[in-house]
Design a protein around this motif. Structure first.
Motif, PDB file in Angstrom:
ATOM      1  N   GLN A   1      -3.678   0.727  -4.046  1.00 54.99           N
ATOM      2  CA  GLN A   1      -4.089   2.106  -4.308  1.00 54.99           C
ATOM      3  C   GLN A   1      -5.465   2.397  -3.721  1.00 54.99           C
ATOM      4  N   ILE A   2      -6.350   1.412  -3.757  1.00 50.93           N
ATOM      5  CA  ILE A   2      -7.679   1.619  -3.164  1.00 50.93           C
ATOM      6  C   ILE A   2      -7.553   1.910  -1.672  1.00 50.93           C
ATOM      7  N   ILE A   3      -6.776   1.085  -0.973  1.00 47.97           N
ATOM      8  CA  ILE A   3      -6.605   1.274   0.466  1.00 47.97           C
ATOM      9  C   ILE A   3      -5.910   2.600   0.754  1.00 47.97           C
ATOM     10  N   PHE A   4      -4.925   2.952  -0.070  1.00 45.28           N
ATOM     11  CA  PHE A   4      -4.216   4.219   0.151  1.00 45.28           C
ATOM     12  C   PHE A   4      -5.181   5.394  -0.019  1.00 45.28           C
ATOM     13  N   GLY A   5      -6.054   5.343  -1.024  1.00 43.94           N
ATOM     14  CA  GLY A   5      -7.025   6.413  -1.207  1.00 43.94           C
ATOM     15  C   GLY A   5      -7.972   6.530  -0.025  1.00 43.94           C
ATOM     16  N   ILE A   6      -8.419   5.392   0.499  1.00 45.38           N
ATOM     17  CA  ILE A   6      -9.304   5.407   1.670  1.00 45.38           C
ATOM     18  C   ILE A   6      -8.587   6.011   2.873  1.00 45.38           C
ATOM     19  N   ILE A   7      -7.317   5.643   3.069  1.00 42.08           N
ATOM     20  CA  ILE A   7      -6.551   6.164   4.203  1.00 42.08           C
ATOM     21  C   ILE A   7      -6.341   7.668   4.068  1.00 42.08           C
TER      22      ILE A   7
ATOM     23  N   MET B   1       0.825  -1.200   0.000  1.00 43.33           N
ATOM     24  CA  MET B   1       0.000   0.000   0.000  1.00 43.33           C
ATOM     25  C   MET B   1       0.864   1.256   0.000  1.00 43.33           C
ATOM     26  N   ALA B   2       1.913   1.281   0.825  1.00 41.59           N
ATOM     27  CA  ALA B   2       2.795   2.445   0.879  1.00 41.59           C
ATOM     28  C   ALA B   2       3.515   2.637  -0.453  1.00 41.59           C
ATOM     29  N   ARG B   3       3.935   1.558  -1.074  1.00 39.67           N
ATOM     30  CA  ARG B   3       4.618   1.663  -2.372  1.00 39.67           C
ATOM     31  C   ARG B   3       3.683   2.192  -3.452  1.00 39.67           C
ATOM     32  N   GLU B   4       2.454   1.697  -3.470  1.00 34.53           N
ATOM     33  CA  GLU B   4       1.478   2.183  -4.447  1.00 34.53           C
ATOM     34  C   GLU B   4       1.118   3.649  -4.189  1.00 34.53           C
ATOM     35  N   GLY B   5       1.074   4.035  -2.925  1.00 34.02           N
ATOM     36  CA  GLY B   5       0.812   5.433  -2.604  1.00 34.02           C
ATOM     37  C   GLY B   5       1.911   6.351  -3.111  1.00 34.02           C
ATOM     38  N   TRP B   6       3.145   5.908  -2.979  1.00 34.37           N
ATOM     39  CA  TRP B   6       4.270   6.695  -3.494  1.00 34.37           C
ATOM     40  C   TRP B   6       4.167   6.850  -5.015  1.00 34.37           C
ATOM     41  N   LEU B   7       3.789   5.787  -5.706  1.00 35.12           N
ATOM     42  CA  LEU B   7       3.618   5.862  -7.154  1.00 35.12           C
ATOM     43  C   LEU B   7       2.495   6.828  -7.530  1.00 35.12           C
ATOM     44  N   LEU B   8       1.442   6.846  -6.735  1.00 38.17           N
ATOM     45  CA  LEU B   8       0.348   7.771  -7.021  1.00 38.17           C
ATOM     46  C   LEU B   8       0.820   9.220  -6.989  1.00 38.17           C
ATOM     47  N   PHE B   9       1.645   9.554  -6.021  1.00 38.99           N
ATOM     48  CA  PHE B   9       2.123  10.931  -5.906  1.00 38.99           C
ATOM     49  C   PHE B   9       3.179  11.264  -6.953  1.00 38.99           C
ATOM     50  N   THR B  10       4.043  10.331  -7.278  1.00 35.98           N
ATOM     51  CA  THR B  10       5.180  10.623  -8.164  1.00 35.98           C
ATOM     52  C   THR B  10       4.855  10.456  -9.644  1.00 35.98           C
TER      53      THR B  10
ATOM     54  N   ILE C   1     -10.025   5.697  -6.984  1.00 37.09           N
ATOM     55  CA  ILE C   1     -10.431   4.417  -6.409  1.00 37.09           C
ATOM     56  C   ILE C   1     -11.165   3.573  -7.443  1.00 37.09           C
ATOM     57  N   THR C   2     -12.008   4.184  -8.272  1.00 40.68           N
ATOM     58  CA  THR C   2     -12.723   3.450  -9.310  1.00 40.68           C
ATOM     59  C   THR C   2     -11.766   2.867 -10.336  1.00 40.68           C
ATOM     60  N   ASP C   3     -10.797   3.669 -10.781  1.00 38.52           N
ATOM     61  CA  ASP C   3      -9.799   3.172 -11.728  1.00 38.52           C
ATOM     62  C   ASP C   3      -8.972   2.041 -11.129  1.00 38.52           C
ATOM     63  N   SER C   4      -8.606   2.165  -9.857  1.00 36.06           N
ATOM     64  CA  SER C   4      -7.810   1.129  -9.204  1.00 36.06           C
ATOM     65  C   SER C   4      -8.607  -0.161  -9.049  1.00 36.06           C
TER      66      SER C   4
END
Length: 278
Positions: free
Chosen positions: A246-252, A68-77, A235-238
């Protein structure tokens, strides 16, 4: 004089030396409150990691905290997630402020004047039970799939709740204060401005804080349909890609933003209404 003996069947007075840390309604220190709150989050992450890293749950259904943390980093970068966050925050506060500007004066009028309450209360109570998501097809027809449609979803979800909560808060004012104001020569409008509104202000602020939390649920529903940006859109795309990280990261992220806004609301309320217990 000899001490009067206490009958054995009567309860003994509580000992002052006994710890009252977990007694009902006993307050805890601010530092202890923070430690307990953080402790729950730590325990939650440990249990989550145990289920995912231990192989008890498939990664397809639940990503691990590290994933989840890795996917969150990808979302931002790589996917400009900051833009999605900004759009969601703008929609939440835009719809919420629009609802509050109209709902608070109407709620005050309903709480202060029983005739106004009798006129509006049945319709407002009826609309309060209608889910905001049910209006999305109509709002898309009326306002398209742009920003106005999403703001109106939040407006509908927040407006009727705020109206009734404010009306109840204003209407529960102490009658003795109202009578005292009339005795001192206050007019009807003066009673509303000088007694009812100041007395209800802390409760109104607390009601707005609670409804702001509900507004976050409405915006995600609005962004799930016909949206090209926002946390709900991500979240829908993920979900289509089965990317649970990415879904969990968006919820968090939604929870963190909501928690920060809630703390900010509380701090502002304490500063504005230091004399109140809220």
């Amino acid at each position: 004089m000899d001490a009067i003996p206490v009958p054995a069947h009567l309860p003994q007075a509580p000992r002052r030396l006994r710890s009252r840390r977990f007694a009902p309604l006993e307050p805890v220190a601010a530092r202890t409150r923070w430690l307990l709150g953080v402790g729950f989050f730590v325990l939650f992450v440990l249990v989550w990691a145990g289920f995912t890293l231990g192989g008890l749950v498939s990664p397809t259904f639940l990503a691990s905290p590290a994933t989840m943390a890795r996917e969150g980093w990808l979302l931002f970068t790589e996917y400009n997630f900051l833009h999605d966050i900004g759009m969601t925050v703008w929609r939440v506060f835009g719809g919420f402020l629009l609802a509050s500007v109209i709902a608070v004066p109407l709620g005050i009028a309903m709480g202060a004047y029983k005739g106004v309450e009798a006129f509006f209360e049945p319709f407002v109570s009826f609309c309060r039970y209608l889910p905001a998501s049910a209006f999305i097809p109509l709002l898309i027809l009326w306002a398209g799939i742009g920003e106005m449609q999403k703001i109106l979803v939040i407006f509908i979800g927040s407006f009727f709740q705020v109206v009734l909560m404010v009306a109840v808060t204003v209407g529960s004012a102490r009658r003795d204060l109202v009578e005292a104001a009339y005795t001192l020569g206050a007019s009807d409008s003066g009673v509303v401005r000088r007694v009812l509104v100041p007395g209800a202000a802390p409760g109104i602020a607390e009601s707005l804080r609670l409804v702001l939390g509900w507004a976050w649920t409405y915006v995600i529903v609005a962004e799930l349909i016909g949206s090209s940006s926002g946390i709900g859109h991500m979240i829908t795309d993920s979900q289509a890609l089965l990317n649970t990280g990415q879904i969990i990261f968006g919820i968090i992220v939604i929870g963190i933003i909501g928690l920060v806004s809630d703390f900010a609301f509380k701090a502002i309320n304490r500063r504005l209404f230091a004399w109140s217990s809220i």
